[in-house]
Design an enzyme around this catalytic site. Structure first.
Site, PDB file in Angstrom:
ATOM      1  N   LYS A  15      -2.080  61.010  71.776  1.00  0.00           N
ATOM      2  CA  LYS A  15      -0.752  60.573  72.608  1.00  0.00           C
ATOM      3  C   LYS A  15      -0.734  59.438  72.733  1.00  0.00           C
ATOM      4  CE  LYS A  15      -0.159  63.233  76.401  1.00  0.00           C
ATOM      5  NZ  LYS A  15      -0.894  63.593  77.811  1.00  0.00           N
ATOM      6  N   ARG A  41      -3.403  59.460  81.494  1.00  0.00           N
ATOM      7  CA  ARG A  41      -2.537  60.327  81.298  1.00  0.00           C
ATOM      8  C   ARG A  41      -4.510  60.836  79.929  1.00  0.00           C
ATOM      9  NH1 ARG A  41       2.635  59.115  78.687  1.00  0.00           N
ATOM     10  NH2 ARG A  41       2.809  61.779  78.393  1.00  0.00           N
ATOM     11  N   GLY A  80      -1.559  71.281  77.799  1.00  0.00           N
ATOM     12  CA  GLY A  80      -2.461  71.972  79.439  1.00  0.00           C
ATOM     13  C   GLY A  80      -3.701  71.987  79.897  1.00  0.00           C
ATOM     14  N   MET A 112      -5.652  69.317  79.935  1.00  0.00           N
ATOM     15  CA  MET A 112      -6.681  67.479  80.570  1.00  0.00           C
ATOM     16  C   MET A 112      -4.634  67.373  81.474  1.00  0.00           C
ATOM     17  SD  MET A 112      -9.453  66.596  79.317  1.00  0.00           S
ATOM     18  CE  MET A 112     -10.152  67.601  77.458  1.00  0.00           C
ATOM     19  N   ARG A 169       5.250  64.466  69.245  1.00  0.00           N
ATOM     20  CA  ARG A 169       3.701  65.096  69.390  1.00  0.00           C
ATOM     21  C   ARG A 169       4.661  65.963  67.889  1.00  0.00           C
ATOM     22  NH1 ARG A 169       1.753  67.687  73.927  1.00  0.00           N
ATOM     23  NH2 ARG A 169       2.753  69.016  74.570  1.00  0.00           N
ATOM     24  N   HIS A 201       4.151  77.403  79.062  1.00  0.00           N
ATOM     25  CA  HIS A 201       2.998  77.187  79.135  1.00  0.00           C
ATOM     26  C   HIS A 201       2.563  78.208  78.193  1.00  0.00           C
ATOM     27  CE1 HIS A 201      -2.028  78.337  78.865  1.00  0.00           C
ATOM     28  NE2 HIS A 201      -1.588  76.893  78.928  1.00  0.00           N
ATOM     29  N   ARG A 212     -11.535  99.677  42.609  1.00  0.00           N
ATOM     30  CA  ARG A 212     -12.525 100.433  42.890  1.00  0.00           C
ATOM     31  C   ARG A 212     -12.715 102.114  42.589  1.00  0.00           C
ATOM     32  NH1 ARG A 212     -11.527  98.350  46.942  1.00  0.00           N
ATOM     33  NH2 ARG A 212     -13.183  95.766  48.205  1.00  0.00           N
ATOM     34  N   ARG A 253     -13.459  98.930  38.027  1.00  0.00           N
ATOM     35  CA  ARG A 253     -14.884  99.144  38.284  1.00  0.00           C
ATOM     36  C   ARG A 253     -15.730 100.313  38.267  1.00  0.00           C
ATOM     37  NH1 ARG A 253     -18.022  97.039  43.345  1.00  0.00           N
ATOM     38  NH2 ARG A 253     -16.948  99.425  44.766  1.00  0.00           N
ATOM     39  N   GLU A 282     -22.649  89.559  41.310  1.00  0.00           N
ATOM     40  CA  GLU A 282     -22.950  89.755  42.502  1.00  0.00           C
ATOM     41  C   GLU A 282     -24.718  90.336  42.891  1.00  0.00           C
ATOM     42  OE1 GLU A 282     -21.494  93.508  43.672  1.00  0.00           O
ATOM     43  OE2 GLU A 282     -21.500  94.866  41.628  1.00  0.00           O
ATOM     44  N   SER A 316     -16.874  88.713  37.004  1.00  0.00           N
ATOM     45  CA  SER A 316     -16.107  88.945  38.319  1.00  0.00           C
ATOM     46  C   SER A 316     -17.661  88.368  39.500  1.00  0.00           C
ATOM     47  CB  SER A 316     -15.706  90.176  38.699  1.00  0.00           C
ATOM     48  OG  SER A 316     -14.703  90.037  39.713  1.00  0.00           O
ATOM     49  N   GLY A 344     -19.010  89.222  43.052  1.00  0.00           N
ATOM     50  CA  GLY A 344     -18.527  89.615  44.122  1.00  0.00           C
ATOM     51  C   GLY A 344     -19.668  89.133  44.663  1.00  0.00           C
ATOM     52  N   THR A 345     -18.702  88.405  45.710  1.00  0.00           N
ATOM     53  CA  THR A 345     -19.501  87.891  46.804  1.00  0.00           C
ATOM     54  C   THR A 345     -20.162  88.261  48.237  1.00  0.00           C
ATOM     55  OG1 THR A 345     -17.178  86.880  47.473  1.00  0.00           O
ATOM     56  CG2 THR A 345     -18.609  85.465  45.727  1.00  0.00           C
ATOM     57  N   ASN A 346     -19.210  89.467  48.172  1.00  0.00           N
ATOM     58  CA  ASN A 346     -20.316  90.305  49.305  1.00  0.00           C
ATOM     59  C   ASN A 346     -21.309  90.492  49.196  1.00  0.00           C
ATOM     60  OD1 ASN A 346     -17.614  90.447  50.272  1.00  0.00           O
ATOM     61  ND2 ASN A 346     -17.199  92.375  49.337  1.00  0.00           N
ATOM     62  N   ASP A 347     -22.090  91.021  47.398  1.00  0.00           N
ATOM     63  CA  ASP A 347     -23.082  91.647  48.347  1.00  0.00           C
ATOM     64  C   ASP A 347     -24.005  90.172  47.373  1.00  0.00           C
ATOM     65  OD1 ASP A 347     -23.951  94.406  47.718  1.00  0.00           O
ATOM     66  OD2 ASP A 347     -22.572  95.210  46.638  1.00  0.00           O
ATOM     67  N   CYS A 385     -14.132  89.061  43.592  1.00  0.00           N
ATOM     68  CA  CYS A 385     -13.663  89.740  44.116  1.00  0.00           C
ATOM     69  C   CYS A 385     -14.032  90.112  45.382  1.00  0.00           C
ATOM     70  CB  CYS A 385     -13.331  91.068  43.058  1.00  0.00           C
ATOM     71  SG  CYS A 385     -15.188  92.091  42.926  1.00  0.00           S
ATOM     72  N   TYR A 418      -9.174  83.078  37.728  1.00  0.00           N
ATOM     73  CA  TYR A 418      -8.542  83.865  39.272  1.00  0.00           C
ATOM     74  C   TYR A 418      -8.767  84.415  40.352  1.00  0.00           C
ATOM     75  CZ  TYR A 418     -11.075  88.254  38.266  1.00  0.00           C
ATOM     76  OH  TYR A 418     -11.538  89.374  37.712  1.00  0.00           O
TER      77      TYR A 418
HETATM   78  P1  ADP Z   1       0.259  66.998  79.133  1.00  0.00           P
HETATM   79  O1  ADP Z   1      -0.717  66.442  78.308  1.00  0.00           O
HETATM   80  O2  ADP Z   1      -0.217  68.267  79.756  1.00  0.00           O
HETATM   81  O3  ADP Z   1       1.303  66.922  78.294  1.00  0.00           O
HETATM   82  P2  ADP Z   1       1.070  64.020  79.963  1.00  0.00           P
HETATM   83  O4  ADP Z   1       0.301  62.626  79.894  1.00  0.00           O
HETATM   84  O5  ADP Z   1       2.201  63.937  79.098  1.00  0.00           O
HETATM   85  O6  ADP Z   1       0.388  65.228  79.984  1.00  0.00           O
HETATM   86  O7  ADP Z   1       2.263  64.315  81.213  1.00  0.00           O
HETATM   87  C1  ADP Z   1       2.553  65.520  81.694  1.00  0.00           C
HETATM   88  C2  ADP Z   1       3.859  65.254  82.540  1.00  0.00           C
HETATM   89  O8  ADP Z   1       3.684  63.987  83.601  1.00  0.00           O
HETATM   90  C3  ADP Z   1       4.495  64.343  81.201  1.00  0.00           C
HETATM   91  O9  ADP Z   1       5.254  65.175  80.522  1.00  0.00           O
HETATM   92  C4  ADP Z   1       5.827  62.897  82.118  1.00  0.00           C
HETATM   93  O10 ADP Z   1       6.711  64.036  82.475  1.00  0.00           O
HETATM   94  C5  ADP Z   1       4.856  63.021  83.250  1.00  0.00           C
HETATM   95  N1  ADP Z   1       4.340  61.323  83.143  1.00  0.00           N
HETATM   96  C6  ADP Z   1       3.391  60.886  82.134  1.00  0.00           C
HETATM   97  N2  ADP Z   1       3.476  59.623  82.178  1.00  0.00           N
HETATM   98  C7  ADP Z   1       4.593  59.553  82.919  1.00  0.00           C
HETATM   99  C8  ADP Z   1       4.642  57.842  83.174  1.00  0.00           C
HETATM  100  N3  ADP Z   1       4.220  56.790  82.517  1.00  0.00           N
HETATM  101  N4  ADP Z   1       6.254  58.134  83.902  1.00  0.00           N
HETATM  102  C9  ADP Z   1       6.500  59.327  84.387  1.00  0.00           C
HETATM  103  N5  ADP Z   1       6.136  60.365  84.537  1.00  0.00           N
HETATM  104  C10 ADP Z   1       5.081  60.235  83.523  1.00  0.00           C
HETATM  105 MG    MG Z   2       2.778  65.664  77.554  1.00  0.00          MG
HETATM  106 MG    MG Z   3      -0.622  68.876  81.220  1.00  0.00          MG
END
Ligand code: ADP
Ligand code: MG
Ligand code: MG
Length: 893
Positions: A27, A97, A106, A108, A357, A475, A581, A637, A764, A783, A785-788, A850, A870
């Protein structure tokens, strides 16, 4: 380690760049990159991931210089934004953040509107001229601070968030349907009640000092790195704990300032199909996670994103910021040369970018995007080939619902096709149940109102995921796509009752444990178990694989024992059979009777009599396989398992066999006993059988050569490759090679057909690898035979290792299961030595693998590096091996 722990961004430039993901987290690095690109990003700073590691090393303390650097960071934001933190008249508010190197959806939690207190909220109300907005922000802040920083979020999914309970009560009290219906006064009341809740639960006063709030939030982000959920996600995804997370502190921009404000998320291309269309959702007068949380139904950003009736697009209500958003997303795609997942906020008509991202996508979408981007000249073929993890291809090759069976099935409802595929299983409502039942080998569908990070383990264990709420950016949808799991999201046709352990839909009651099927491609939810059929492989796949094939140097063969498997493998792109086999052929139909007669026979003459019955059957097997493979090479074989595997071990079957053979049951028992071995894997098997009972191998070799002659007569020039298993000494090999040559000469003479053939061996047994130069003087191919070989190099019994391997992996004794991923440091040394020694006496020695490892991407790459000709793997893994082999070449450059 550097002493610079804080990297600033915003105001048209940044200290960092996108390549600094390891230090700044994904981020932070991308926020810096966007700032450098001149894209409007609220100013901020990133505390590095290094600090996270230091924090834990110092027992959750910071080096003294951090404080000063953070203060400078805040001063930077103040300067760019023209506001002061803790200014009672016009307060700067911050968001805090988290952000690790790779996105952990989700994992953190973010704290928004930091800096508000009873004084600054008044200033904010005054300066914005929008009192409601000020109090909305304040109540959100207190709630988030309580949940995230003070850890008041409920542990289990059954408990409700205590702040949400108060909020719902308030809504009911004043007759508000959605949160935007709450008045300024309601919001002010909520703040008071929230603070009281904090006092009651935590015994502390809500911190009024912004600086204290800031450090509380920073601690919480670093603290969450070692939270149970984050640890679990890291385990599932092989993310090392010492990577750490960064903390991003950033000026707030407000999507909740009224009807000319909004917040949203979007994908620059469709993450499910890969279609080149901008796709996203937004909410007016909203903030933060409102869009993904499903509290209000998000609206589509443009016509292409519309999924229902009566929806209002962002493009229609805010055309100017929408146009800007369009320009920015195009710019970002061009810059990153990949599909982006973006977050934005519009404050009083002004667009701000909050995140970009690389977007998670299904493998179908990944293929389409890669192929399209080559056509668009955004990327080259090599880059495209690197865009897909070989393992992901597996998802493409898996079954889909049989359309005929689906037609007659009862459709319970239809949700959003969030992640394609077909899944069928028993309904479970809790992630824990999903994990528990999956561990017992049951197929389950996890059904939830919506999912959250706590559910990740259960989602991973389930066949598929069904949610009643949430969009295609929810999510459930995002995580499922990342996992390659089938998912139907936001299916409002189903009404879930957790307490009763059931859901209702289309007038039916479906209870936990009942079977349902979900179609992630159409969004349908179907009652019962629907049969599946093999997938249809379409155009982009062919194009993509052609690129990979053009790059790779390794050949890819298959392990196949039947003409059917062989055909399937050829469709998957196999260039030959690396392991056929023959023992499987001994079990089929009547053959087992002849095999058992052979085993029971007292002398060679008796054995030969039984083998004579088997020979024509074996021959026709080989003809079938040769025909299926055309002019591709086939390695066969000779018999490998110990003979007792062909005898029954329980009383009832022994009696049956006795009847069939017309002998007393005690004869069978005696034979079973006499063949009993304490350690059959190290016992009388492989070439040891060939040496002690040459007539068995003789029969097999004759069947192979006469089959080849038949093919030659029909104009197919088969060159069979006869492979002797389990060789440990050169003499074993030469004995059997002499026998093979003799049979070949006989067959040539009696048939009048001349044909070529090769005789080689499996490597093997460690001793074979150590003496590979001696063996290669006699053998035409190796060939591995990496299992054995793995089994014997480690001294692990493959059949029993499960008991302790799990603990070994947990305790880090081994980094991965050596039976799945080749142990390069140990077993790999034997392989390398075998190749080097072998080629030192026969420089054209053909070398392959194999074992199961032939279909494991990391191991395939290893095989390329050590110069094999191969790899050979099961039919469904052939495309995976082809792609891994191509990536191995690119990675070398
Ligand atoms: P996650 O990693 O869960 O995507 P973010 O850090 O992106 O968490 O934050 C989640 C949401 O919080 C963002 O999608 C945005 O809507 C809001 N947010 C984060 N930073 C700001 C900011 N500086 N101003 C306004 N909204 C923010
Ligand atoms: Mg985000
Ligand atoms: Mg979040």
């Amino acid at each position: 380690m550097s002493d610079k722990y804080v990297y600033k961004f915003g105001g048209g430039s940044a200290d960092g760049t996108a390549v600094m993901k390891n230090l700044l987290g994904g981020k932070g690095a991308n926020l810096a990159e966007m700032a450098n690109l001149g894209i409007p990003v609220p100013a901020g700073f990133t505390i590095t991931t290094e600090m996270c590691t230091v924090y834990y090393k110092m027992d959750r303390n910071y080096p003294s210089e951090l404080k000063e650097q953070v203060n400078e960071g805040v001063a930077h934001i103040e300067k760019v934004m023209g506001k002061k933190f803790n200014d009672p008249a016009d307060p700067l508010l911050l968001s805090v953040r988290s952000g690790a190197r790779v996105s952990m959806p989700g994992m953190m939690d973010t704290v928004l509107n930091l800096g508000l207190n009873d004084t600054t909220v008044k200033g904010l109300a005054q300066i914005s001229g929008n009192e409601r907005f000020a109090y909305d922000s304040y109540r959100r802040f207190v709630q988030m601070y309580g949940d995230v920083v003070l850890d008041m979020k409920p542990e289990s999914k059954e408990e409700e968030d205590p702040f949400e309970i108060i909020m719902d009560r308030k809504k009911k009290e004043v007759g508000a349907k959605i949160d935007t219906d709450l008045s300024t006064k309601d919001l002010g009341d909520l703040v008071v009640q929230f603070k009281k809740l904090i006092k009651d639960r935590k015994g502390i006063d809500f911190p009024e000092k912004p600086e204290e709030q800031l450090w509380g939030a920073i601690n919480a982000v670093f603290g969450s790195w070692m939270g149970a959920r984050a640890i679990k996600y890291r385990q599932l995804n092989d993310i090392p704990g010492d990577w750490g997370t960064a903390v991003n502190v950033q000026a707030m921009v407000f999507g909740n300032m009224g009807d000319d404000s909004a917040t949203g998320v979007a994908f620059t291309r469709d993450p499910a199909t890969g279609n080149n269309r901008f796709f996203g959702e937004y909410l007016v007068n909203a903030q933060g996670e409102d869009v993904v949380a499903g509290t209000r139904t998000p609206q589509p950003v443009n016509d292409e994103s519309v999924i229902g009736e009566g929806q209002v697009t962002l493009k229609s209500i805010m055309p100017v910021p929408y146009k800007e958003l369009e320009a920015i997303y195009l710019n970002l795609e061009k810059h990153y040369m990949d599909m982006q997942d973006i977050e934005f906020t519009i404050e009083n008509g002004k667009l701000w970018m909050l995140q970009t991202r690389t977007g998670k996508r299904t493998v179908q979408a990944a293929l389409k995007i890669a192929v399209d981007m080559v056509a668009e000249k955004l990327i080259d073929e090599k880059t495209a080939v690197m865009r897909i993890q070989p393992e992901q291809l597996d998802q493409l090759l898996h079954p889909m619902f049989d359309p005929k069976k689906k037609k007659v099935a009862v459709v319970l409802g239809k949700g959003l096709p969030a992640s394609p595929g077909a899944a069928t299983g028993k309904v479970v409502f809790h992630a824990d149940d999903a994990e528990e039942m999956a561990a017992k080998g049951e197929n389950v569908i996890l059904v939830r109102i919506e999912t959250s990070p706590e559910d990740i383990g259960g989602m991973n264990a389930a066949q598929g995921i069904l949610t009643a709420r949430g969009g295609r950016t929810s999510h459930a949808a995002v995580v499922a796509r990342g996992m390659g799991k089938c998912c139907v999201a936001g299916c409002s046709d189903i009404v879930i009752n957790y307490a009763k352990g059931q859901f209702t839909a289309a007038g039916e009651i479906i209870k936990a444990g009942d079977w349902i099927s979900i179609d992630g491609t159409s969004g349908e939810v179907i009652k019962g178990q629907v049969d599946t059929i093999p997938p249809v492989i379409y155009g982009d796949f062919g194009t993509f694989m052609k690129w990979a094939d053009g790059i790779r140097k390794l050949k890819v063969r298959t392990n196949a024992d039947t003409p059917g498997d062989a055909k399937k493998a050829v469709e998957m792109g196999a260039e030959g059979i690396g392991l056929c086999r023959t023992e499987h052929m001994f079990f089929e139909g009547d053959r087992i009777i002849a095999v058992r007669e052979m085993i029971l026979a007292d002398d060679e003459a008796g054995r030969r009599k039984a083998l004579a019955i088997l020979e024509p059957m074996q021959k026709s097997d080989f003809v079938g396989i040769f025909e299926a493979m055309g002019d591709r090479p086939v390695t066969i074989r000779l018999l490998d398992p110990p003979l007792h595997e062909f005898l029954p071990h329980d009383e009832v079957s022994q009696e049956e066999m006795a009847k069939e053979m017309g002998v007393g049951v005690e004869i069978i028992k005696e034979k079973v006993e006499s063949l009993h071995e304490f350690n059959p894997m190290l016992g009388h098997r492989g070439c040891r059988l060939g040496v002690t009972y040459p007539e068995i191998y003789e029969m097999q070799v004759r069947a192979i050569f006469t089959a080849a002659v038949d093919c030659h007569k029909k104009g197919q020039k088969v060159i069979p490759e006869v492979m002797i298993p389990l060789v440990g000494t050169t003499r074993e090999f030469t004995l059997l090679r002499e026998m093979t040559d003799m049979v070949a000469a006989e067959v040539k003479k009696s048939s009048g057909v001349d044909f070529n053939y090769l005789v080689g061996t499996m490597i093997e047994i460690p001793r074979a690898a150590l003496t590979a130069d001696e063996i290669a003087a006699e053998a035409e191919f190796f060939s591995f035979g990496t299992n054995d070989l793995t089994q014997m190099a480690f001294g692990f019994s493959r059949d029993d290792a499960g008991k302790f391997l799990k603990v070994y992996l947990e305790k880090g004794v081994l980094a991965s299961d050596p039976f799945l991923t080749l142990d390069q440091a140990g077993v790999g040394k034997l392989v390398e030595m075998g190749i080097t020694k072998g080629r030192s006496v026969r420089n054209k020695l053909k070398v392959g693998i194999c074992g199961e490892h032939g279909g494991d991407p990391e191991s395939v790459k290893f095989c390329h590096r050590v110069g094999m000709d191969y790899v050979s793997c099961s039919p469904f893994r052939v495309p995976i091996a082809r792609l891994a082999a191509a990536q191995a070449v690119i990675e070398e450059d």
